[in-house]
Enzyme design. Sequence first.
Site, PDB file in Angstrom:
ATOM      1  N   GLU A   6       0.836  -1.204   0.000  1.00  0.00           N
ATOM      2  CA  GLU A   6       0.000   0.000   0.000  1.00  0.00           C
ATOM      3  C   GLU A   6       0.872   1.256   0.000  1.00  0.00           C
ATOM      4  O   GLU A   6       1.884   1.333   0.709  1.00  0.00           O
ATOM      5  CB  GLU A   6      -0.869  -0.035   1.259  1.00  0.00           C
ATOM      6  CG  GLU A   6      -2.264   0.471   1.048  1.00  0.00           C
ATOM      7  CD  GLU A   6      -3.097  -0.421   0.118  1.00  0.00           C
ATOM      8  OE1 GLU A   6      -3.145  -0.153  -1.106  1.00  0.00           O
ATOM      9  OE2 GLU A   6      -3.697  -1.377   0.627  1.00  0.00           O
ATOM     10  N   HIS A   7       0.477   2.215  -0.821  1.00  0.00           N
ATOM     11  CA  HIS A   7       1.210   3.477  -0.998  1.00  0.00           C
ATOM     12  C   HIS A   7       2.610   3.240  -1.560  1.00  0.00           C
ATOM     13  O   HIS A   7       3.552   3.967  -1.272  1.00  0.00           O
ATOM     14  CB  HIS A   7       1.264   4.285   0.312  1.00  0.00           C
ATOM     15  CG  HIS A   7      -0.085   4.820   0.683  1.00  0.00           C
ATOM     16  ND1 HIS A   7      -0.590   5.982   0.145  1.00  0.00           N
ATOM     17  CD2 HIS A   7      -1.043   4.339   1.487  1.00  0.00           C
ATOM     18  CE1 HIS A   7      -1.816   6.186   0.624  1.00  0.00           C
ATOM     19  NE2 HIS A   7      -2.116   5.198   1.442  1.00  0.00           N
ATOM     20  N   THR A   8       2.717   2.190  -2.347  1.00  0.00           N
ATOM     21  CA  THR A   8       3.989   1.893  -3.004  1.00  0.00           C
ATOM     22  C   THR A   8       3.919   2.213  -4.499  1.00  0.00           C
ATOM     23  O   THR A   8       4.943   2.410  -5.131  1.00  0.00           O
ATOM     24  CB  THR A   8       4.323   0.394  -2.856  1.00  0.00           C
ATOM     25  OG1 THR A   8       3.141  -0.351  -3.196  1.00  0.00           O
ATOM     26  CG2 THR A   8       4.736   0.053  -1.441  1.00  0.00           C
TER      27      THR A   8
ATOM     28  N   GLY B  83     -12.429   2.053  -0.407  1.00  0.00           N
ATOM     29  CA  GLY B  83     -11.073   1.521  -0.584  1.00  0.00           C
ATOM     30  C   GLY B  83     -11.048   0.307  -1.492  1.00  0.00           C
ATOM     31  O   GLY B  83     -10.064  -0.430  -1.527  1.00  0.00           O
TER      32      GLY B  83
ATOM     33  N   SER C 245     -11.849   0.646  -4.761  1.00  0.00           N
ATOM     34  CA  SER C 245     -11.624   1.213  -6.066  1.00  0.00           C
ATOM     35  C   SER C 245     -12.813   1.227  -7.025  1.00  0.00           C
ATOM     36  O   SER C 245     -12.718   0.802  -8.170  1.00  0.00           O
ATOM     37  CB  SER C 245     -10.425   0.541  -6.718  1.00  0.00           C
ATOM     38  OG  SER C 245      -9.899   1.476  -7.594  1.00  0.00           O
ATOM     39  N   SER C 246     -13.888   1.778  -6.529  1.00  0.00           N
ATOM     40  CA  SER C 246     -15.038   2.024  -7.401  1.00  0.00           C
ATOM     41  C   SER C 246     -14.640   2.996  -8.506  1.00  0.00           C
ATOM     42  O   SER C 246     -15.147   2.913  -9.630  1.00  0.00           O
ATOM     43  CB  SER C 246     -16.201   2.595  -6.593  1.00  0.00           C
ATOM     44  OG  SER C 246     -15.767   3.698  -5.825  1.00  0.00           O
TER      45      SER C 246
ATOM     46  N   GLU D 197      -8.025  10.504 -13.352  1.00  0.00           N
ATOM     47  CA  GLU D 197      -8.142  10.689 -11.912  1.00  0.00           C
ATOM     48  C   GLU D 197      -7.287  11.870 -11.434  1.00  0.00           C
ATOM     49  O   GLU D 197      -7.697  12.648 -10.590  1.00  0.00           O
ATOM     50  CB  GLU D 197      -7.743   9.406 -11.195  1.00  0.00           C
ATOM     51  CG  GLU D 197      -8.751   9.105 -10.138  1.00  0.00           C
ATOM     52  CD  GLU D 197      -8.729   7.692  -9.634  1.00  0.00           C
ATOM     53  OE1 GLU D 197      -8.243   7.524  -8.523  1.00  0.00           O
ATOM     54  OE2 GLU D 197      -9.214   6.781 -10.323  1.00  0.00           O
TER      55      GLU D 197
ATOM     56  N   ASP E 108      -4.866   0.655  -8.988  1.00  0.00           N
ATOM     57  CA  ASP E 108      -6.269   0.256  -9.134  1.00  0.00           C
ATOM     58  C   ASP E 108      -6.591  -0.093 -10.582  1.00  0.00           C
ATOM     59  O   ASP E 108      -7.286  -1.076 -10.863  1.00  0.00           O
ATOM     60  CB  ASP E 108      -7.180   1.396  -8.668  1.00  0.00           C
ATOM     61  CG  ASP E 108      -6.772   1.925  -7.310  1.00  0.00           C
ATOM     62  OD1 ASP E 108      -6.110   1.173  -6.578  1.00  0.00           O
ATOM     63  OD2 ASP E 108      -7.102   3.076  -6.990  1.00  0.00           O
TER      64      ASP E 108
ATOM     65  N   TYR F  29      -4.277  11.938   1.265  1.00  0.00           N
ATOM     66  CA  TYR F  29      -3.559  11.142   0.260  1.00  0.00           C
ATOM     67  C   TYR F  29      -2.560  11.988  -0.531  1.00  0.00           C
ATOM     68  O   TYR F  29      -1.384  11.640  -0.650  1.00  0.00           O
ATOM     69  CB  TYR F  29      -4.582  10.496  -0.691  1.00  0.00           C
ATOM     70  CG  TYR F  29      -3.969   9.589  -1.728  1.00  0.00           C
ATOM     71  CD1 TYR F  29      -3.875   8.216  -1.531  1.00  0.00           C
ATOM     72  CD2 TYR F  29      -3.462  10.104  -2.928  1.00  0.00           C
ATOM     73  CE1 TYR F  29      -3.310   7.381  -2.481  1.00  0.00           C
ATOM     74  CE2 TYR F  29      -2.894   9.285  -3.884  1.00  0.00           C
ATOM     75  CZ  TYR F  29      -2.818   7.926  -3.657  1.00  0.00           C
ATOM     76  OH  TYR F  29      -2.252   7.114  -4.605  1.00  0.00           O
TER      77      TYR F  29
END
Length: 348
Positions: free
Chosen positions: A23-25, A111, A113-114, A148, A160, A210
């Site tokens: 995560e966050h990589t 979380g 990823s819609s 995005e 995502d 974020y």
Amino acid sequence: MDTNAVIDNVTAFAPGRANLIGEHTDYNDGLALPFAIEDGVTVEATALGEPRIAAEAVDLDERDEFELDDPDRSSGWKSFVRGIAAELQSAGYEVPGAELRMTGSVPRGAGLSSSAALEVALALALLALAGGAEPDRLELAKLCSKVEREWVGAQTGLLDQIASLFGERDRALRIDFRTLDVRPVALELGAFKLVTLDSGEHHDIATSGYNQRREECAEACRELGIESLRDATLEQAAALPEPLDRRVTHVLTENTRVEEAVAALERGDLEAIGGLLDASHASLRDCYEVSTEAVESAWRRLHDAGALGARIVGGGFGGNVIGLMPPDAAIPKGALEIAPGDGARVVS
Ligand code: GLA
């Protein structure tokens, strides 16, 4: 008569994703191990015969209309539709005038990823309606992520979109964001179960912390004189000022945990995955500081129900917690069982 213009109705589906670990990589040229889930967004596109888009978000009972030569800015879900139509055109794809009906089964802001599911389903539907060959899926992932960043204002990475576009049943994807190498890894759960539990706190990546985390990573790179945190070492991280030292430590140890998780899956050691999930969560909470009270309480509920390990999934600041349940544990109340499903596709 144009004999290519024979398609007048298509349906595309794109799944949301869960991230087993990493995560966050993604925006740090690192490693992650996500998988596509069964739930996602379906877009039905019908040719209009004139150069405009008429879109309907069925679940929200909301509509939007715009001319294809002037998509203009908007907000909420409308930004995704306008952004996809605009970016496909500027990348040189033909975008036909269309009526779009969107329905989704991924909870928004949880979380899972819609957003990526919506972007990818929209792009696949419009491209299929135009009747051209499907473009390279990595290029499509980049285009969706650009929407995005530039239309929605969330400075997200490619996690995502790649998970949604490349997902495979019964497999997770080891993604190296430096090379964009995507390698499926068998995720055979046997009698074990993966679940997600909603913390009840919903997040909006564009307005959560974020973007600030992303900026902190960029600042750490400037301090260290490197291009990306993939090139940093733990010794360098420790010498950085607070809180950059902890941010970088998270990213580096998380990359290592991804490699350990891949190795554990390859030798069928799910117990080890549990420990890695907990270690990732602790790092996201203490070093990356993206957890909240509501997330911690969801994490505790999963453990109280017997989870072997659990961690916050996605951008954080709310959203879902993923947990690994052993064969003898029941699925906790309110939790949803998830399993790796197929990637995005044109359905009809
Ligand atoms: C969100 C973003 C992804 C990724 C994760 C954190 O889901 O959209 O690009 O950065 O957060 O791992």
